[in-house]
Design an enzyme around this catalytic site. Structure first.
Site, PDB file in Angstrom:
ATOM      1  N   LYS A 185    -102.242  33.719  -8.967  1.00  0.00           N
ATOM      2  CA  LYS A 185    -102.971  32.948  -8.226  1.00  0.00           C
ATOM      3  C   LYS A 185    -102.339  32.398  -7.228  1.00  0.00           C
ATOM      4  O   LYS A 185    -101.361  31.290  -7.474  1.00  0.00           O
ATOM      5  CB  LYS A 185    -103.991  32.308  -8.637  1.00  0.00           C
ATOM      6  CG  LYS A 185    -105.417  32.078  -7.859  1.00  0.00           C
ATOM      7  CD  LYS A 185    -106.252  33.430  -7.879  1.00  0.00           C
ATOM      8  CE  LYS A 185    -107.616  33.053  -7.194  1.00  0.00           C
ATOM      9  NZ  LYS A 185    -108.423  34.394  -7.172  1.00  0.00           N
TER      10      LYS A 185
ATOM     11  N   THR B  48    -107.159  36.210 -12.522  1.00  0.00           N
ATOM     12  CA  THR B  48    -106.550  35.162 -11.634  1.00  0.00           C
ATOM     13  C   THR B  48    -107.687  33.886 -11.320  1.00  0.00           C
ATOM     14  O   THR B  48    -107.202  32.813 -11.042  1.00  0.00           O
ATOM     15  CB  THR B  48    -106.019  35.608 -10.334  1.00  0.00           C
ATOM     16  OG1 THR B  48    -107.130  36.323  -9.767  1.00  0.00           O
ATOM     17  CG2 THR B  48    -105.239  36.615 -10.670  1.00  0.00           C
TER      18      THR B  48
ATOM     19  N   PHE C 212     -68.829  18.047  18.937  1.00  0.00           N
ATOM     20  CA  PHE C 212     -68.231  19.214  18.589  1.00  0.00           C
ATOM     21  C   PHE C 212     -66.941  19.851  19.274  1.00  0.00           C
ATOM     22  O   PHE C 212     -67.025  20.141  20.542  1.00  0.00           O
ATOM     23  CB  PHE C 212     -69.258  20.542  18.762  1.00  0.00           C
ATOM     24  CG  PHE C 212     -68.974  21.572  17.688  1.00  0.00           C
ATOM     25  CD1 PHE C 212     -68.754  21.667  16.284  1.00  0.00           C
ATOM     26  CD2 PHE C 212     -69.299  22.867  18.403  1.00  0.00           C
ATOM     27  CE1 PHE C 212     -68.319  22.610  15.867  1.00  0.00           C
ATOM     28  CE2 PHE C 212     -68.774  23.854  17.654  1.00  0.00           C
ATOM     29  CZ  PHE C 212     -68.665  23.911  16.256  1.00  0.00           C
TER      30      PHE C 212
ATOM     31  N   VAL D 169     -72.220  19.969  12.326  1.00  0.00           N
ATOM     32  CA  VAL D 169     -73.388  19.788  11.246  1.00  0.00           C
ATOM     33  C   VAL D 169     -72.910  20.094   9.914  1.00  0.00           C
ATOM     34  O   VAL D 169     -73.389  19.685   9.120  1.00  0.00           O
ATOM     35  CB  VAL D 169     -74.353  21.117  12.125  1.00  0.00           C
ATOM     36  CG1 VAL D 169     -75.685  20.803  10.812  1.00  0.00           C
ATOM     37  CG2 VAL D 169     -74.750  20.847  13.217  1.00  0.00           C
TER      38      VAL D 169
ATOM     39  N   HIS E 257     -80.776  22.732  19.599  1.00  0.00           N
ATOM     40  CA  HIS E 257     -80.335  22.247  20.599  1.00  0.00           C
ATOM     41  C   HIS E 257     -80.911  21.551  21.662  1.00  0.00           C
ATOM     42  O   HIS E 257     -82.211  21.756  22.051  1.00  0.00           O
ATOM     43  CB  HIS E 257     -79.553  23.643  21.324  1.00  0.00           C
ATOM     44  CG  HIS E 257     -78.637  24.242  20.298  1.00  0.00           C
ATOM     45  ND1 HIS E 257     -77.505  23.644  19.964  1.00  0.00           N
ATOM     46  CD2 HIS E 257     -78.802  25.645  20.000  1.00  0.00           C
ATOM     47  CE1 HIS E 257     -76.909  24.863  18.996  1.00  0.00           C
ATOM     48  NE2 HIS E 257     -77.731  25.822  19.095  1.00  0.00           N
TER      49      HIS E 257
END
EC number: 1.7.3.3
Length: 287
Positions: A11, A58, A160, A219, A248
């Site tokens: 379920k 169920t 970066f 990152v 970004h």
């Protein structure tokens, strides 16, 4: 010829709000979505011959989710998932495995103008607490905790540089950029003797501490440092998986308007986005 090689059923999307009522109307809430799946060799008959004699309906499974939620005391959904799996294995001898998957909405207490947190009034946070408990007969349950949709951003202390360049590279290097991401993570344990709620809060603290207090050169580096911090501070955590999309926000091009760009106005870009993932495991020293 056709062969049934695997099966499970259950379920899904069972919605539960459980309120634990303490003294002086001090309440604790669990607001979650639950999915229960059962495994067992004898379930194959319903697939192969239509014999439903071993099928736990169920609807029964749904009702059991609510019954165990009311009947049992638990301090976390991890504990609840263990109790639910234990119930199905104890009740139905032909069930070999139970998987309980839950997603919990986070509610924090409302703080009013007097500075006090209220005992029974709550405000919902954005992030989701995820839990998967896999129970098997004659084995200890396997618990995986996690977090989804934790949105964080910092407006400096991220860059970066030094990445590989070729004829298709258009990205400029930068020492200072906006860094926003939506944290999705999960972690496994090396024991069941865990204060799961405390670990969840510590995970968020590790995210906040590393993200806010360290310069991010990529990152990827930030991801590793978060996982490393969690593993160093929570000895019960064995492995951490993190997924960090790079949401970004590029500086708006004012040059087209002959206006100087002072790096205070940015244009968020939803897609495409970078996606960085990593799995970090505890290192065990060899004697």
């Amino acid at each position: 010829m056709a062969t049934l090689i695997d099966n499970r059923y259950g379920k899904a999307r069972v919605r539960v709000l459980r309120v634990f009522k303490g003294p002086n109307e001090y309440h604790k809430v669990f607001d979650f979505d639950c999915r229960v799946l059962l495994r067992g060799a004898e379930f194959s008959e319903t697939y192969l011959t239509g014999d439903n004699s071993k099928v736990v309906a169920t609807d029964t499974m749904k009702n059991t989710v609510y019954v165990i939620a009311q009947k049992e005391e638990f301090k976390s959904l991890e504990e609840y998932g263990i109790l639910l799996g234990k119930h199905f294995l104890a009740t139905y001898s032909w069930v070999n495995g139970v998987e309980v998957v839950m997603r919990e909405n986070q509610w924090r207490r409302i703080k009013t103008s007097n500075g006090k947190e209220q005992a029974h009034s709550f405000q919902r946070d954005r992030e989701i607490h995820s839990v998967t408990v896999t129970s098997s007969r004659d084995k200890s349950p396997v618990v995986v905790s996690g977090i989804d949709d934790l949105l964080i951003m910092k407006t400096t202390q991220s860059g970066f540089e030094g990445f590989h360049r070729d004829k298709y590279t258009s990205l400029k290097e930068t020492k200072d950029r906006v860094f926003a991401t939506v944290v999705t993570a999960n972690w496994t344990y090396n024991t069941l003797s865990v204060d799961y709620s405390k670990v969840f809060e510590q995970f968020k603290l590790s995210v906040f501490d590393i993200f806010a207090q360290t310069y991010s050169r990529s990152v990827q580096e930030t991801l590793f440092l978060i996982a490393k911090d969690v593993i160093s501070k929570v000895p019960q955590v064995e492995q951490v998986h993190l997924s960090l999309p790079n949401k970004h926000a590029f500086g708006f091009d004012f040059s087209r308007l002959n206006i100087e760009n002072n790096q205070t106005v940015f244009q968020p870009v939803e897609e495409p986005s970078g996606l960085i993932e990593g799995t970090i495991k505890r290192s065990h020293s060899r004697l």
